[in-house]
Design an enzyme around this catalytic site. Structure first.
Site, short mmCIF file in Angstrom:
data_model
loop_
_atom_site.label_atom_id
_atom_site.label_comp_id
_atom_site.label_asym_id
_atom_site.label_seq_id
_atom_site.Cartn_x
_atom_site.Cartn_y
_atom_site.Cartn_z
N ARG A 550 0.83 -1.20 0.00
CA ARG A 550 0.00 0.00 0.00
C ARG A 550 0.87 1.25 0.00
NH1 ARG A 550 -3.65 0.59 4.86
NH2 ARG A 550 -1.79 -0.09 5.94
N SER A 611 7.85 -5.44 6.68
CA SER A 611 7.62 -6.56 7.61
C SER A 611 8.44 -7.80 7.24
CB SER A 611 6.12 -6.89 7.65
OG SER A 611 5.41 -5.76 8.08
N ASP A 665 5.51 -3.59 11.83
CA ASP A 665 4.10 -3.30 12.13
C ASP A 665 3.81 -3.15 13.62
OD1 ASP A 665 4.64 -5.95 12.57
OD2 ASP A 665 2.88 -6.74 11.54
#
Length: 920
Positions: A550, A611, A665
């Site tokens: 994203r 991540s 995250d």
């Protein structure tokens, strides 16, 4: 006059519907803890939580205290679906005066009867004489039952008034008397009639061939339900239409608030005889009913029972005939003095009159035997009145049944209910049309339910033995289940040990010289501050953690945070191609997004959530340790990820890119909640995986130079226990799951907690329980043998409290498992055990973190917030509550509040960039 009398005894259908509604309201009142005391329909829990399944076998003793007798029965069940039990009876008459004597004497007499009966029936059968013999006690008086084998007598009735029993546990009194008998006690205890003493010494054999243990107390209604259950045909409602009237049924246990049990079902004894004592039946009471009520020993009480019980039906007819004679509608010019005598017109007279279809010959005979001289017309009219009174009684039984049927259908969340109803009693057996009326009226009132009526066979004998047998079967099953689940149930001491071990590993991970060998890595993130609410501006965020990634623009203003984002796909060819190709693709997507958002002319600070395992050496500098999740892009491992992104931007001549921070995250989760709550200094992820981060004092972070301020430490706690320190809590099931993963021996703490593994742990337990014949009749489907077929989301569905168990059955049907109701209840217990342990272990880890923070800061009491993300925490119905409750117990000096993170990897990344800009 006759027509008026008959109309008054006929209740219109719409009135029956209203009555059914009142009955259901009263049932709900009786089940609620708040309103139980005021309810007229008492809804007493019986602590019977299962019906027979046909596998019960063994010898069971039953003792029933009757009106003026003690009945003893020895029942042998063969595990053949309870089709052909062997039964031996003996009846003992109660000695004169014992019903009004001392309570101890009554129970001593019952114990002597048991002794005598066993001596006569089991002298040579050593299989019975050597074993513990379970006893079911049928005690037909109002009791407050708190367990299957614990019941306090509330009041005597039926002519009994023994002293010293009301308020006492009658099971304990019987057991004490039996124990005294077994040890050769004289069983005295009362100065009641010497005639019985003489009978005792001459009749009763000394000693007793086995140890008798009272395991269950019940009334005859419950026994009726149990005797109608045979293999593959459970019976879940029982109705007794006798001198009194009552009904019991299997209710959802969580709705029986007056009992502690919350899973599965429990048989509830409605005690519906008192329905209407609050006046709701006043309009259907005829003058004849009022006369019967006034003459009774308890005027104004048990109003429903006085309309339907066979004890009262003859009396209603008698008063109707007296009134009609006064109106000259019957017996004109004849003497009816005999009708003035209470009790002269019995239920047997009534049944003889109405069951005869051949004219009025039998009616005339019955009335003449009573001393009346009826005309042909009188005979016809008396028969009409009798039919109306008994027909009304049958109709009112149907109203009660309909209320129970609709209640069961609603509370089980079913569109239609098919259920078996056991029926017994003088009215059911004696009135030829009772069954027909019961069926047709209940169908009219509850069209969504289909009830099949089953005749009961000896509810107080055979049925009581069934209750006892089921109690023993469930007790044996409970022991076996506890043996399987015991290792997964952690004590407070177990959790304190995990907390201490986590603290130990944290210290190792923070130490400069011990970090390399620590299982909890405690990686510095170079994030030194959490948001303070003064951050302002526009920031870009990237979130790369899988096949999709994203790009976001996050606007932080005084009024709050607003975001716009777009998702881009990374094709497999790029994931597995070159590093240059991967990062060029990412820059292309950023340019596309900035163009669409009109941001190409601005240089915005960017936070990058990446991540994958990295060794971070600065806020904007992190070396990729290894690819995971299907990425294999060449030329990246060992390189600085931020630098790779900057070089791609140069190749693509995109100058407006300012990467200020790289994070994972967990840190993003903490930061996104920190904007709304400055006390948020911990991040927690409990989803497919699990991890935590928190703000540690710089002086304690031995792997980074400098002592001032704080730094967020990424714990990577999923690997806690990889050094073997948690082996003591790893069960057989955990080891099997670990061995079949792609990384055996690694991420062991994560494998006890996270969503990726809980479903598989449950599946392994189900396989063992099936093998032990505790589930699915010992038959596991091929689907259940398939790895990872039991998804963790199933745990959330199964554990929803009050969820109709048919939704659990749907899941089991998907797995091609033929599940009984008991299987569904046990499956829920397995899921609860596994998810509770996960929440408790997570809490133990968190307790180590908050206690360390409290000690670091020299505080007596720490107040701190945790930002949380992850599907297990967010979607599981009990996980968050169990975690918070356990944390309170393990860290009582810390006040910890939890905030659900919204988009930690997007909004959180932008806030890390925003805080970096503010502090710079």
């Amino acid at each position: 006059q006759i027509q008026r009398a008959l109309r008054s005894l006929c209740i219109p259908l719409e009135r029956l519907h209203i009555m059914k509604g009142h009955m259901m309201e009263d049932m709900c009142k009786g089940l609620s803890r708040q309103t139980h005391a005021q309810a007229k329909v008492r809804m007493l829990p019986t602590y019977i939580c299962s019906t027979p399944n046909g596998t019960e076998k063994g010898n069971f003793l039953v003792v029933e205290l009757c009106q003026n007798q003690v009945r003893t029965v020895l029942v042998t069940l063969f595990g053949d679906g309870n089709m052909s039990p062997q039964m031996v009876y003996k009846i003992f008459d109660l000695p004169e005066g014992i019903m009004q004597g001392e309570g101890e004497a009554l129970f001593d007499f019952i114990a002597q009867c048991v002794s005598q009966f066993l001596a006569e029936t089991t002298p040579s059968d050593t299989s019975i004489s050597e074993e513990r013999l379970p006893l079911g006690f049928v005690f037909p008086f109002t009791c407050r039952q708190t367990q299957l084998d614990k019941a306090e007598l509330l009041s005597w009735s039926k002519g009994f008034s023994c002293s010293g029993v009301v308020g006492k546990d009658v099971v304990q009194m019987l057991q004490s008397a039996i124990n005294k008998q077994e040890t050769g006690g004289n069983g005295g205890g009362g100065n009641w009639l010497s005639s019985w003493r003489g009978w005792k010494s001459s009749q009763l054999a000394p000693g007793q061939p086995s140890h008798v243990e009272v395991v269950a107390l019940m009334n005859d209604t419950v026994g009726t339900m149990m005797t109608c259950c045979t293999e593959g045909r459970p019976c879940e409602i029982a109705m007794v239409a006798d001198k009194g009237s009552n009904c019991c049924f299997m209710a959802e246990a969580y709705l029986v608030e007056t009992a502690e049990e919350t899973s599965g079902r429990m048989c509830v004894n409605t005690e519906w005889g008192c329905f209407g004592d609050d006046g709701t039946l006043n309009d259907v009471f005829t003058p004849y009913d009022e006369s019967v009520d006034e003459e009774s020993s308890n005027p104004g009480e048990k109003r429903f029972e006085k309309l339907v019980g066979t004890l009262y039906l003859g009396e209603i007819v008698r008063h109707a005939l007296i009134a009609l004679t006064a109106e000259k509608a019957v017996f004109t010019g004849t003497d009816i003095t005999v009708l003035k005598e209470k009790g002269v017109f019995t239920i047997q007279h009534v049944l003889d009159i109405i069951n005869n279809e051949d004219g009025t010959t039998e009616v005339k005979r019955v009335l003449e035997v009573l001393g009346l001289q009826p005309s042909e017309r009188d005979c016809g009219r008396v028969q009409q009145i009798c039919r109306a009174v008994v027909g009304r009684a049958a109709t009112l039984h149907a109203v009660g049944l309909a209320a129970i049927l609709s209640y069961m259908c609603q509370t089980r969340d079913m569109e239609t209910l098919m259920v078996n109803v056991g029926v017994d009693g003088e009215l059911y057996k004696g009135y030829s049309r009772f069954e027909e009326i019961l069926q047709s009226v209940s169908r009219l009132l509850s069209p969504e339910c289909l009830a099949t009526l089953l005749p009961s066979r000896d509810g107080s004998g055979r049925g009581a033995a069934m209750v006892t047998a089921v109690a023993l079967r469930l007790a044996a099953q409970r022991r076996a289940v506890d043996e399987v689940l015991g290792p997964l149930r952690l004590t407070h001491a177990d959790l304190e040990k995990v907390q201490a071990l986590m603290r130990q590993e944290m210290e190792k991970g923070l130490g400069k010289h011990t970090n390399a060998t620590a299982s909890v890595r405690m990686l510095p993130t170079y994030v030194s501050h959490t948001p303070d609410g003064t951050e302002r501006g526009d920031f870009l965020a990237l979130d790369l953690g899988g096949t999709n990634f994203r790009v976001l623009v996050v606007r932080v203003t005084e009024g709050g945070i607003s975001m716009a984002s777009e998702i881009y796909v990374i094709p497999a060819a790029i994931m597995q191609g070159t590093g240059e190709g991967l990062f060029d693709h990412i820059i292309d997507c950023i340019v596309d997004f900035q163009t669409k958002q009109n941001l190409m002319t601005q240089t915005l600070p960017l936070g990058f959530t990446f991540s994958f395992p990295c060794q971070q050496v600065g806020l904007d500098k992190a070396l990729l340790l290894t690819w995971t999740k299907g990425f294999t892009a060449s030329g990246c491992v060992g390189q600085d990820v931020v630098q790779l992104l900057r070089e791609a931007a140069q190749r693509k001549q995109h100058s407006g890119l300012q990467v200020v921070a790289l994070l994972n995250d967990t840190v993003g989760t903490m930061m996104s909640c920190g904007y709304d709550d400055p006390k948020c200094e911990i991040g927690l992820i409990v989803g497919t995986g699990t991890n935590a981060c928190y703000m540690e004092e710089m002086k304690n972070v031995g792997t980074v130079e400098g002592d001032q301020g704080r730094m967020c430490v990424n714990m990577e706690w999923g690997a806690f226990g990889d050094n073997g320190c948690l082996d003591h809590i790893f069960t057989h099931f955990d080891r099997v799951v670990d061995e079949t993963t792609i990384n055996p021996g690694k991420q062991r703490f994560e494998k006890l907690i996270s969503g990726m593994y809980l479903g598989e742990i449950v599946r392994q337990i189900l396989l063992v329980m099936t093998e032990k014949q505790l589930l699915f009749q010992g038959r596991a489907s091929s689907k259940l043998q398939t790895r990872n077929i039991f998804q963790t989301k199933f745990l959330s569905t199964i554990e929803l409290n009050g969820l109709a168990l048919r939704q659990i059955r749907t899941i089991l049907n998907e797995l091609e498992l033929d599940a009984s109701f008991e299987d569904s209840v046990l499956l829920r217990e397995v899921c609860q055990t596994v998810s509770l342990r996960a929440a408790q272990l997570c809490a133990a880890g968190l307790a180590a973190v908050v206690e360390k923070m409290r000690e670091n800061r020299g505080l007596d009491r720490l107040s701190v917030s945790v930002g949380v993300d992850g599907t297990l925490y967010k979607l599981h119905p009990c996980f968050s509550l169990n975690l918070q409750k356990t944390l309170k117990e393990l860290a009582p000096n810390c006040d910890v509040s939890f905030h659900l993170s919204e988009d930690g990897s997007g909004k959180g990344a932008a806030l890390v960039a925003a805080v970096a800009c503010r502090t710079a």
